[in-house]
Design a protein around this motif. Structure first.
Motif: not given
Length: 229
Positions: A173-202
């Protein structure tokens, strides 16, 4: 940019800003509304506090099983909870934010580092709750374990699945919240936010994880020397 039909009470308080909502509960029930309020009225509110909270809860969740099984020294507990945990929370929070904002600039048209830091910190608060759910459940199950001889309940006792399931569910649930928060901040679709999260995580958690392992190796040896001395 509100998420839903509910509106905050924008009647100014004595500080000149609207009466704030319950941010701690709101990050679970309507996180995007909470982020919008903080972005608009309280930029970077609670950033350091949430980074420290998430780091401390993570440290407690990872160390508690060993402390219950093998015992703990007061110096070790103080170092982990008062120094190592908060430091790791702040370090990973700032590094992850910088990388998330950098990837955001490449993938999205909007990438505000300050807002990204706020989004990461407040979604990190939800991760801190997930770690807290795990260690509280672990402690309760350890006390209630059917075989008091068992030192570790995870992997050795059926009851050990309870903290894993509870903590794991809240972690997702926390991971889902982070993805949504990043998408909201970037004003982008959720898939782009997830790609952004993956890059930052690695590029953040992997190197930091290596540093943490090296730190704890030195810390363990130093603690053994202090205790034996």
């Amino acid at each position: 940019m509100m998420d839903g039909n509910e509106q905050f009470d924008e009647t100014p308080s004595e500080t000149g800003i609207p009466i704030p909502p319950n941010r701690w509960l709101g990050m679970i029930t309507r996180p995007l509304d909470i982020l919008e309020f903080i972005f608009r009225w309280q930029p970077e509110f609670g950033v350091h506090r949430n980074f420290i909270f998430a780091g401390t809860m993570f440290a407690l969740a990872t160390r508690l099983p060993d402390w219950l099984a093998k015992g703990s020294h007061p110096i070790e507990v103080m170092i982990v909870l008062l120094a190592a945990g908060p430091f790791v929370g702040l370090l990973t929070g700032y590094i992850f934010t910088a990388l998330a904002a950098w990837f955001g600039k490449m993938l999205c048209t909007v990438s505000d580092k300050s807002q990204m830091r706020t989004a990461i910190a407040w979604s990190g608060y939800v991760f801190g709750l997930a770690y807290a759910v795990f260690w509280v459940a672990y402690l309760a199950c350890y006390i209630l374990r059917p075989d008091p001889v068992e030192r570790y309940i995870i992997g050795t006792s059926t009851i050990g699945w309870i903290p894993l399931v509870l903590g794991g569910s809240f972690f997702l649930f926390a991971l889902w919240t982070r993805w949504r928060s990043m998408a909201y901040t970037l004003q982008s679709p959720l898939p782009k936010a997830i790609v952004c999260w993956i890059g930052a995580f690695i590029f953040s958690y992997v190197p930091v994880g290596i540093l943490i392992l090296a730190y704890f190796g030195l810390y363990t040896k130093s603690l053994e020397w202090i205790i034996s001395g």
